[in-house]
Design a protein around this motif. Structure first.
Motif, short mmCIF file in Angstrom:
data_model
loop_
_atom_site.label_atom_id
_atom_site.label_comp_id
_atom_site.label_asym_id
_atom_site.label_seq_id
_atom_site.Cartn_x
_atom_site.Cartn_y
_atom_site.Cartn_z
N ALA A 162 0.87 -1.18 0.00
CA ALA A 162 0.00 0.00 0.00
C ALA A 162 0.90 1.22 0.00
O ALA A 162 1.43 1.63 1.04
CB ALA A 162 -0.91 -0.01 1.22
N THR A 163 1.10 1.80 -1.17
CA THR A 163 2.04 2.91 -1.28
C THR A 163 1.63 4.10 -0.41
O THR A 163 2.50 4.86 0.02
CB THR A 163 2.20 3.37 -2.74
N THR A 164 0.34 4.22 -0.12
CA THR A 164 -0.10 5.33 0.74
C THR A 164 0.36 5.14 2.18
O THR A 164 0.43 6.11 2.93
CB THR A 164 -1.63 5.48 0.70
N ALA A 165 0.67 3.90 2.56
CA ALA A 165 1.12 3.63 3.93
C ALA A 165 2.63 3.80 4.08
O ALA A 165 3.14 3.81 5.20
CB ALA A 165 0.71 2.22 4.35
N LEU A 166 3.34 3.90 2.99
CA LEU A 166 4.81 4.03 3.05
C LEU A 166 5.21 5.42 3.49
O LEU A 166 4.63 6.41 3.07
CB LEU A 166 5.41 3.71 1.68
N ARG A 167 6.25 5.49 4.35
CA ARG A 167 6.75 6.78 4.80
C ARG A 167 7.35 7.59 3.66
O ARG A 167 7.18 8.79 3.58
CB ARG A 167 7.77 6.58 5.91
N ASN A 168 8.07 6.95 2.79
CA ASN A 168 8.67 7.61 1.64
C ASN A 168 8.46 6.67 0.44
O ASN A 168 9.33 5.86 0.13
CB ASN A 168 10.16 7.87 1.89
N PRO A 169 7.30 6.76 -0.22
CA PRO A 169 6.98 5.79 -1.27
C PRO A 169 8.02 5.70 -2.38
O PRO A 169 8.35 4.60 -2.83
CB PRO A 169 5.65 6.30 -1.84
N HIS A 170 8.54 6.82 -2.81
CA HIS A 170 9.53 6.82 -3.88
C HIS A 170 10.78 6.04 -3.47
O HIS A 170 11.23 5.13 -4.18
CB HIS A 170 9.88 8.26 -4.26
N LEU A 171 11.33 6.36 -2.33
CA LEU A 171 12.52 5.67 -1.84
C LEU A 171 12.23 4.20 -1.55
O LEU A 171 13.05 3.33 -1.82
CB LEU A 171 13.05 6.37 -0.58
N ALA A 172 11.06 3.91 -1.01
CA ALA A 172 10.70 2.53 -0.68
C ALA A 172 10.64 1.66 -1.93
O ALA A 172 11.11 0.52 -1.92
CB ALA A 172 9.35 2.50 0.03
N MET A 173 10.09 2.19 -3.01
CA MET A 173 10.01 1.40 -4.24
C MET A 173 11.39 1.19 -4.85
O MET A 173 11.70 0.11 -5.35
CB MET A 173 9.08 2.07 -5.25
N VAL A 174 12.24 2.19 -4.79
CA VAL A 174 13.60 2.06 -5.32
C VAL A 174 14.42 1.10 -4.44
O VAL A 174 15.14 0.24 -4.95
CB VAL A 174 14.30 3.43 -5.45
N ALA A 175 14.29 1.21 -3.13
CA ALA A 175 15.05 0.34 -2.22
C ALA A 175 14.50 -1.07 -2.21
O ALA A 175 15.24 -2.04 -2.04
CB ALA A 175 15.01 0.92 -0.80
N GLY A 176 13.20 -1.21 -2.38
CA GLY A 176 12.58 -2.53 -2.32
C GLY A 176 12.83 -3.38 -3.54
O GLY A 176 12.76 -4.60 -3.47
N GLY A 177 13.14 -2.77 -4.65
CA GLY A 177 13.37 -3.52 -5.88
C GLY A 177 14.50 -4.53 -5.80
O GLY A 177 14.28 -5.72 -6.02
#
Length: 190
Positions: A83-98
């Motif tokens: 849930a990208t709305t629940a992420l503290r920093n969605p942009h960084l989370a998606m880049v780091a999570g990849g």
């Protein structure tokens, strides 16, 4: 392929394949949790029970039986919900999570290398040792191939999500639009 050969291949490919797809998705879930999204945790997707991660299409039995070569190891699990709305920093989370899924698989390949090394240095039941050695080899090849496959820069693969996050927003949004067909594009590559 006769039945004994088929069953033998299934027996030593099943465990590495289940661990590879399960731990890959768990790594994504833990990364999302670190960034504040507890969706995967609430759905029970942070555990290693493969039944919670099986995708009926991605884990289908290949017609004709067990994997014949390393390319037949390419299967997938249900993606971990984020849930990208629940992420503290969605942009960084998606880049780091990849890259965490591929990193997890490379770590697992190293673990399988260790298992293979131990088996090579143990004197025991030769049939059992050969079977474990075949399983370790399947784990090494399978994890390395899956890690490299996920590094293709095509969404929904891991590197595709990273690339979409690193590009300017307009280009990243365009790249994300191919996600519904991206996996099929990646599978069509030779």
């Amino acid at each position: 392929m006769d039945l004994p050969v088929f069953l033998t291949k299934i027996s030593y490919w099943a465990i590495p394949a289940l661990f590879a797809i399960t731990l890959h998705e768990v790594a994504h879930g833990w990364t999302a949790r670190l960034f504040g999204d507890r969706t995967a945790q609430m759905l029970g997707r942070l555990g290693i029970n493969p039944l919670r991660h099986i995708d009926p299409v991605g884990n289908r039995a290949r017609p004709g039986g067990a994997p014949r070569d390393r390319r037949d190891f390419l299967r997938w699990a249900k993606p971990v919900p984020v849930a990208t709305t629940a992420l503290r920093n969605p942009h960084l989370a998606m880049v780091a999570g990849g890259p965490c899924g591929s990193a997890c698989q490379l770590r697992d390949a190293v673990i399988w290398c260790g298992i293979l090394w131990v088996v090579a240095h143990i004197n025991g039941n030769q049939i059992l040792m050969n079977w474990i050695a075949l399983m370790a080899q399947a784990g090494i090849w399978g994890n390395v191939i899956l890690a490299l496959f996920n590094l293709l820069p095509v969404p929904p693969l891991d590197a595709g999500r990273v690339l979409a996050g690193l590009l300017p927003q307009a280009l990243g949004s365009r790249l994300e639009k191919i996600e519904p067909v991206g996996l099929f594009l990646a599978l069509a590559l030779p």
